[in-house]
Design a protein around this motif. Structure first.
Motif, PDB file in Angstrom:
ATOM      1  N   GLU A 144     105.844  61.856  37.623  1.00 14.08           N
ATOM      2  CA  GLU A 144     105.641  63.121  38.342  1.00 14.08           C
ATOM      3  C   GLU A 144     104.254  63.184  38.974  1.00 14.08           C
ATOM      4  OE1 GLU A 144     108.383  66.372  36.045  1.00 14.08           O
ATOM      5  OE2 GLU A 144     106.731  65.487  34.888  1.00 14.08           O
ATOM      6  N   LEU A 145     103.236  62.711  38.259  1.00 15.37           N
ATOM      7  CA  LEU A 145     101.886  62.705  38.819  1.00 15.37           C
ATOM      8  C   LEU A 145     101.824  61.809  40.057  1.00 15.37           C
ATOM      9  CD1 LEU A 145      99.696  62.531  35.587  1.00 15.37           C
ATOM     10  CD2 LEU A 145     100.147  64.523  37.027  1.00 15.37           C
ATOM     11  N   LEU A 146     102.533  60.683  40.017  1.00 18.30           N
ATOM     12  CA  LEU A 146     102.546  59.778  41.164  1.00 18.30           C
ATOM     13  C   LEU A 146     103.363  60.346  42.321  1.00 18.30           C
ATOM     14  CD1 LEU A 146     102.786  56.320  39.366  1.00 18.30           C
ATOM     15  CD2 LEU A 146     100.761  57.389  40.411  1.00 18.30           C
ATOM     16  N   GLU A 147     104.416  61.088  42.025  1.00 21.17           N
ATOM     17  CA  GLU A 147     105.179  61.748  43.094  1.00 21.17           C
ATOM     18  C   GLU A 147     104.300  62.763  43.824  1.00 21.17           C
ATOM     19  OE1 GLU A 147     108.608  63.189  40.977  1.00 21.17           O
ATOM     20  OE2 GLU A 147     109.569  61.211  40.990  1.00 21.17           O
ATOM     21  N   VAL A 148     103.488  63.502  43.081  1.00 23.41           N
ATOM     22  CA  VAL A 148     102.535  64.427  43.695  1.00 23.41           C
ATOM     23  C   VAL A 148     101.550  63.632  44.551  1.00 23.41           C
ATOM     24  CG1 VAL A 148     100.615  66.020  43.227  1.00 23.41           C
ATOM     25  CG2 VAL A 148     102.747  66.212  41.918  1.00 23.41           C
ATOM     26  N   PHE A 149     101.018  62.569  44.005  1.00 24.45           N
ATOM     27  CA  PHE A 149     100.049  61.711  44.693  1.00 24.45           C
ATOM     28  C   PHE A 149     100.565  61.253  46.053  1.00 24.45           C
ATOM     29  CE2 PHE A 149      98.591  57.167  45.106  1.00 24.45           C
ATOM     30  CZ  PHE A 149      97.258  57.422  45.393  1.00 24.45           C
ATOM     31  N   PHE A 150     101.794  60.765  46.089  1.00 27.75           N
ATOM     32  CA  PHE A 150     102.335  60.245  47.338  1.00 27.75           C
ATOM     33  C   PHE A 150     102.757  61.350  48.309  1.00 27.75           C
ATOM     34  CE2 PHE A 150     102.813  56.255  44.892  1.00 27.75           C
ATOM     35  CZ  PHE A 150     102.061  55.453  45.733  1.00 27.75           C
ATOM     36  N   THR A 151     102.801  62.581  47.840  1.00 30.86           N
ATOM     37  CA  THR A 151     103.111  63.711  48.716  1.00 30.86           C
ATOM     38  C   THR A 151     101.855  64.283  49.361  1.00 30.86           C
ATOM     39  OG1 THR A 151     105.062  64.265  47.420  1.00 30.86           O
ATOM     40  CG2 THR A 151     104.153  66.034  48.782  1.00 30.86           C
ATOM     41  N   ILE A 152     100.725  64.236  48.664  1.00 30.40           N
ATOM     42  CA  ILE A 152      99.516  64.906  49.163  1.00 30.40           C
ATOM     43  C   ILE A 152      98.571  63.995  49.931  1.00 30.40           C
ATOM     44  CG2 ILE A 152      99.612  66.745  47.444  1.00 30.40           C
ATOM     45  CD1 ILE A 152      97.326  65.242  45.951  1.00 30.40           C
ATOM     46  N   HIS A 153      98.903  62.701  50.052  1.00 33.63           N
ATOM     47  CA  HIS A 153      98.084  61.827  50.891  1.00 33.63           C
ATOM     48  C   HIS A 153      98.990  60.857  51.636  1.00 33.63           C
ATOM     49  CE1 HIS A 153      98.509  58.380  48.201  1.00 33.63           C
ATOM     50  NE2 HIS A 153      97.720  57.665  48.993  1.00 33.63           N
ATOM     51  N   ASP A 154      98.447  60.198  52.631  1.00 31.87           N
ATOM     52  CA  ASP A 154      99.213  59.257  53.442  1.00 31.87           C
ATOM     53  C   ASP A 154      98.968  57.836  52.931  1.00 31.87           C
ATOM     54  OD1 ASP A 154     100.378  57.614  55.326  1.00 31.87           O
ATOM     55  OD2 ASP A 154      99.373  58.522  57.041  1.00 31.87           O
ATOM     56  N   PRO A 155      99.959  57.248  52.257  1.00 31.37           N
ATOM     57  CA  PRO A 155      99.767  55.908  51.696  1.00 31.37           C
ATOM     58  C   PRO A 155      99.945  54.787  52.719  1.00 31.37           C
ATOM     59  CG  PRO A 155     101.958  56.657  51.187  1.00 31.37           C
ATOM     60  CD  PRO A 155     101.271  57.794  51.902  1.00 31.37           C
ATOM     61  N   THR A 156     100.125  55.145  53.991  1.00 29.36           N
ATOM     62  CA  THR A 156     100.376  54.117  55.014  1.00 29.36           C
ATOM     63  C   THR A 156      99.172  53.866  55.921  1.00 29.36           C
ATOM     64  OG1 THR A 156     101.273  55.641  56.671  1.00 29.36           O
ATOM     65  CG2 THR A 156     102.832  54.735  55.049  1.00 29.36           C
ATOM     66  N   THR A 157      98.040  54.523  55.666  1.00 29.55           N
ATOM     67  CA  THR A 157      96.850  54.295  56.487  1.00 29.55           C
ATOM     68  C   THR A 157      95.804  53.574  55.653  1.00 29.55           C
ATOM     69  OG1 THR A 157      96.012  56.500  55.953  1.00 29.55           O
ATOM     70  CG2 THR A 157      97.242  56.281  58.000  1.00 29.55           C
ATOM     71  N   ALA A 177      91.377  69.025  43.485  1.00 27.59           N
ATOM     72  CA  ALA A 177      91.832  70.404  43.683  1.00 27.59           C
ATOM     73  C   ALA A 177      93.305  70.554  43.355  1.00 27.59           C
ATOM     74  CB  ALA A 177      91.565  70.842  45.120  1.00 27.59           C
ATOM     75  N   VAL A 178      94.103  69.556  43.682  1.00 26.77           N
ATOM     76  CA  VAL A 178      95.537  69.605  43.381  1.00 26.77           C
ATOM     77  C   VAL A 178      95.791  69.375  41.896  1.00 26.77           C
ATOM     78  CG1 VAL A 178      97.742  68.425  43.722  1.00 26.77           C
ATOM     79  CG2 VAL A 178      96.309  68.993  45.695  1.00 26.77           C
ATOM     80  N   TYR A 179      95.260  68.301  41.346  1.00 32.08           N
ATOM     81  CA  TYR A 179      95.589  67.949  39.959  1.00 32.08           C
ATOM     82  C   TYR A 179      95.051  68.949  38.943  1.00 32.08           C
ATOM     83  CZ  TYR A 179      97.872  63.719  41.396  1.00 32.08           C
ATOM     84  OH  TYR A 179      98.756  62.839  41.960  1.00 32.08           O
ATOM     85  N   GLU A 180      94.024  69.703  39.296  1.00 32.32           N
ATOM     86  CA  GLU A 180      93.552  70.747  38.387  1.00 32.32           C
ATOM     87  C   GLU A 180      94.598  71.849  38.218  1.00 32.32           C
ATOM     88  OE1 GLU A 180      88.727  70.553  38.466  1.00 32.32           O
ATOM     89  OE2 GLU A 180      89.667  71.789  40.007  1.00 32.32           O
ATOM     90  N   GLN A 181      95.580  71.907  39.099  1.00 39.22           N
ATOM     91  CA  GLN A 181      96.614  72.940  39.046  1.00 39.22           C
ATOM     92  C   GLN A 181      97.933  72.444  38.448  1.00 39.22           C
ATOM     93  OE1 GLN A 181      97.028  75.211  42.660  1.00 39.22           O
ATOM     94  NE2 GLN A 181      94.896  74.901  43.180  1.00 39.22           N
ATOM     95  N   VAL A 182      97.996  71.191  38.042  1.00 39.20           N
ATOM     96  CA  VAL A 182      99.238  70.618  37.536  1.00 39.20           C
ATOM     97  C   VAL A 182      99.389  70.880  36.037  1.00 39.20           C
ATOM     98  CG1 VAL A 182     100.551  68.482  37.204  1.00 39.20           C
ATOM     99  CG2 VAL A 182      99.280  68.842  39.327  1.00 39.20           C
ATOM    100  N   ARG A 183     100.552  71.410  35.689  1.00 42.01           N
ATOM    101  CA  ARG A 183     100.907  71.639  34.291  1.00 42.01           C
ATOM    102  C   ARG A 183     100.793  70.316  33.528  1.00 42.01           C
ATOM    103  NH1 ARG A 183     105.590  69.980  32.951  1.00 42.01           N
ATOM    104  NH2 ARG A 183     106.644  70.446  34.887  1.00 42.01           N
ATOM    105  N   GLY A 184     100.173  70.340  32.374  1.00 40.54           N
ATOM    106  CA  GLY A 184     100.048  69.143  31.548  1.00 40.54           C
ATOM    107  C   GLY A 184      98.805  68.317  31.828  1.00 40.54           C
ATOM    108  N   VAL A 185      98.090  68.632  32.906  1.00 43.82           N
ATOM    109  CA  VAL A 185      96.829  67.945  33.178  1.00 43.82           C
ATOM    110  C   VAL A 185      95.747  68.651  32.377  1.00 43.82           C
ATOM    111  CG1 VAL A 185      95.075  67.458  34.929  1.00 43.82           C
ATOM    112  CG2 VAL A 185      97.495  67.031  35.422  1.00 43.82           C
ATOM    113  N   LEU A 186      95.053  67.883  31.553  1.00 47.36           N
ATOM    114  CA  LEU A 186      94.057  68.446  30.648  1.00 47.36           C
ATOM    115  C   LEU A 186      92.647  68.395  31.227  1.00 47.36           C
ATOM    116  CD1 LEU A 186      95.485  66.689  27.476  1.00 47.36           C
ATOM    117  CD2 LEU A 186      95.981  69.005  28.311  1.00 47.36           C
ATOM    118  N   ALA A 187      92.374  67.385  32.054  1.00 46.36           N
ATOM    119  CA  ALA A 187      91.051  67.249  32.659  1.00 46.36           C
ATOM    120  C   ALA A 187      91.156  66.387  33.910  1.00 46.36           C
ATOM    121  CB  ALA A 187      90.069  66.616  31.677  1.00 46.36           C
ATOM    122  N   VAL A 188      90.335  66.715  34.901  1.00 45.52           N
ATOM    123  CA  VAL A 188      90.238  65.930  36.133  1.00 45.52           C
ATOM    124  C   VAL A 188      88.752  65.712  36.394  1.00 45.52           C
ATOM    125  CG1 VAL A 188      90.809  65.757  38.581  1.00 45.52           C
ATOM    126  CG2 VAL A 188      92.310  67.050  37.058  1.00 45.52           C
TER     127      VAL A 188
END
Length: 180
Positions: free
Chosen positions: A74-87, A22-33
């Motif tokens: 930038e894609l990885l910065e989004v990734f680490f913002t939208i989920h908890d990488p510590t669980t 749902a998030v990556y479908e809205q990212v500029r430059g993403v062509l397919a998810v």
């Protein structure tokens, strides 16, 4: 005429694939998810098998993007913002190895960028990140009903209470990366 732009593909696991998609479908430059399963042992797992924890697969999204429009960093910065990488093996109430945090790279250049960003996340979290970083293996596309799930079912309970807040967090934190 064939599109001359070079594209890249990265595969990410950060809990339920509906959230990431749902998030990556809205990212500029993403062509397919595409939602799928990867880095497990079975060659063609089903959703029920993955949820049963017997295949070792993570729920993932495979993201095709134009690196001239959005960088892997930038894609990885989004990734680490939208989920908890510590669980470990958990995102909120979703528990199981299929919900682990993972970056599954398609080449060594991606792995180098991912190692750099993951090191920064580890520094920021006091070394608590549990995100696995591995080459992609045994990818399998998820069933059709999982594709574009949030777009098709925005009022469904999980979408309204779990996916929608992640989408809003992305919109608030990364307005500059949103598709026009």
């Amino acid at each position: 005429m064939e599109d001359p732009r070079p594209t890249q593909t990265i595969t990410l696991a950060g809990g339920c694939f509906w959230c990431l998609e749902a998030v990556y479908e809205q990212v500029r430059g993403v062509l397919a998810v595409e939602s799928g399963y990867s880095n497990g042992e079975a060659l063609a797992p089903s959703y029920d098998e993955v949820c049963g924890g017997t295949t070792g697969h993570a729920e993932v999204v495979r993201i095709e993007f134009d690196p001239a429009a959005v960088s892997l960093r930038e894609l990885l910065e989004v990734f680490f913002t939208i989920h908890d990488p510590t669980t470990r093996n958990r995102q909120g109430n979703d528990v199981g190895t299929q919900y682990r945090s993972g970056i599954y790279t398609h080449d060594e250049a991606q792995a180098a960028v991912a190692r750099e960003v993951l090191a920064e996340v580890n520094e920021a979290t006091g070394g608590r990140a549990v995100t696995e970083l591995e080459p992609l293996r045994n990818y399998w596309r998820a069933e059709d009903y999982h594709q574009h799930y949030f777009v098709k079912h925005p009022g469904q309970g999980y979408c309204a209470f779990v996916v929608a807040p992640k989408v809003e967090k992305f919109r608030h934190s990364f307005a500059r990366l949103m598709k026009g």
